[in-house]
Write an enzyme that holds these catalytic residues in place. Sequence first.
Site, PDB file in Angstrom:
ATOM      1  N   ASP A 247       0.813  -1.209   0.000  1.00  0.00           N
ATOM      2  CA  ASP A 247       0.000   0.000   0.000  1.00  0.00           C
ATOM      3  C   ASP A 247       0.851   1.265   0.000  1.00  0.00           C
ATOM      4  O   ASP A 247       1.880   1.337   0.687  1.00  0.00           O
ATOM      5  CB  ASP A 247      -0.892  -0.005   1.254  1.00  0.00           C
ATOM      6  CG  ASP A 247      -1.692   1.268   1.406  1.00  0.00           C
ATOM      7  OD1 ASP A 247      -2.647   1.444   0.640  1.00  0.00           O
ATOM      8  OD2 ASP A 247      -1.344   2.082   2.282  1.00  0.00           O
ATOM      9  N   GLU A 316       0.877  -1.020  -5.164  1.00  0.00           N
ATOM     10  CA  GLU A 316      -0.069   0.047  -5.488  1.00  0.00           C
ATOM     11  C   GLU A 316       0.737   1.232  -6.000  1.00  0.00           C
ATOM     12  O   GLU A 316       1.527   1.840  -5.273  1.00  0.00           O
ATOM     13  CB  GLU A 316      -0.869   0.478  -4.259  1.00  0.00           C
ATOM     14  CG  GLU A 316      -1.844   1.608  -4.572  1.00  0.00           C
ATOM     15  CD  GLU A 316      -2.469   2.244  -3.345  1.00  0.00           C
ATOM     16  OE1 GLU A 316      -3.602   2.737  -3.454  1.00  0.00           O
ATOM     17  OE2 GLU A 316      -1.827   2.273  -2.291  1.00  0.00           O
TER      18      GLU A 316
END
Length: 596
Positions: A247, A316
């Site tokens: 993330d 990501e």
Amino acid sequence: MLTITIPQTAFLRFVEQVQNSSQTKNRETKKEQKWENMTEVGKSNPLEWWQTGIIYQVYPRSFCDSNGDGIGDLNGVTSKLDYFQYLGVGAVWLSPFYKSPMKDFGYDVSDFRDVDPIFGTLADFDQLVQQAHKRGLKIIVDFVPNHTSDLHDWFQKSCRRESPYDDFYIWHDGKTDADGKRQPPNNWLSVFGGSAWRWHEGRGQYYYSAFLAEQPDLNYRNPLVVKEMNDVVRFWLERGVDGFRVDALECLFEAEDVSKDEPRSNLTGIPPFQFEYLDHIYTYEQPEIGDIVRGWRKVIGEHEQKDGKTRFMVIETYGEPKKRNRFYDYGANPFNMDLVDFLEAPLSGSKVRALVEREYNNLPKNGWPTFVLGNHDRKRVSSKYGSLYVDGLNMLLLTLRGTPTTYYGEELGMEDIHVTFQQTQDPWGKNFGPERFQEFSRDPVRSPMQWDATKNAGFTSSSSPWLPVHPDYTMRNVKDMRDCPEQTTLQLYAALARLRQDPAFQRGELLYSITNENVFSYVRQKSEPTDISRYLVAINFGKEASTDDYSGPPVESLRGVVVQCTCSVSDRLKDKIVDLTALKLAPGDGLVIKLN
């Protein structure tokens, strides 16, 4: 978690060029079909599990509640493992379930090595992994390395200047303005709005947080931080996870010289407190990120050598292909978010092709595509483009070359829910107040999974789920759509997942066929020792019907058998032979045709 506005001017010019070209000439020649002369992938080397399977994202809070508290949990996910098998997915990606005060619903981690009680226990997690592996399913977990919760033990000790945690985070004295008032050291902004610097009275310094004030950024220039996070990766590998989705990685480093202000982005209509007001040249995509990713890849490699099992790490990331493709050299795969960031309504065949072509034409030799249509931060496919195109977009995702990732509920065509400001849970939405919260709140895409037509869609026995259930659940739910005698969006998804195991879709090349303002089509084919497996995929993403002659190169066939099709034409065309010299597709129609 991260949503960043990125410059789109150059890409939009590229899309326009493709659109203009496709209006005058269908790109059918060998010169333009850049994939047809490429060596077929996997001819000598077998594909890995993450290349052959579908990744299915579960947002645990919203998937299935096993204990009646209105919030989904790990045991709820375990109870639905048979559903994943029916659906035909190969791996389940779990959004954060770690111990957290839930200021950002789990992306503010207070203990990287434990499960938050609302989701269960470590024993529950171990049971989930064990039961998933029994069914041949892989488990991918969200890894949140950029920051911790302000309640994390490391941050509490850092606030007290306890060794060795004194500089585990990014601290600064700040500066004094002309009036003698204390100010942050620079103008850097939080993704959620306002200054990214927060004053801590106890320590007497500012700390940096790219997101919420309760999410202080870790200092990766400290080797002890790097070691600790490497050990977090080891911890979950030892518990049997098969991969990590990383993330907000682009925010991992900031410039060492914090006296530098970031320049204006010059985007119009952006207030000064909003993240997009600045061009983030000092807080985003810093070059040191590569060494950290290589370190995680090394840890993963150590475990792969121990048990011989391949793990997957996907990042990501947002932006141009050149930027995201650097992660291949670091030892990870980047998500290709183009179909999320740039594919806007109204759809067209040429728009879709431009994005697909951009990925393939820029892919390095060591690259593998990872296509995504949506996630827990973005509008659902049905709400963004209209329910008419859901089947076609799922067909696209599952028949392109590469690894598809599906957000839970997209296989049903779930839509965004409506939430009032009083119902809003998302802190990002709340920050913008009643006037603008709907522009930023991510709650609409996180509504409870719709399992059946009973109260609260079978998600929970509680009378108060954490977010409202979409009112269409009585018709759009797993049980009814699975049992329906007529083809449904869910049934089509499962059928496409099974078809995707054909060598043409696993290892085959992709050859572009008819493209125009309505239709995008391509051939997937693979030569086997005793057979040639060939399929034409043709989808109308436009607003008008299109009748086209597909019989020329690369199809080179007058007829074919429809093996899968969107629900709009299933009653007429499924398993039928069709004439490829004048094939008509209405808006939203999609066909997978077996070629002779």
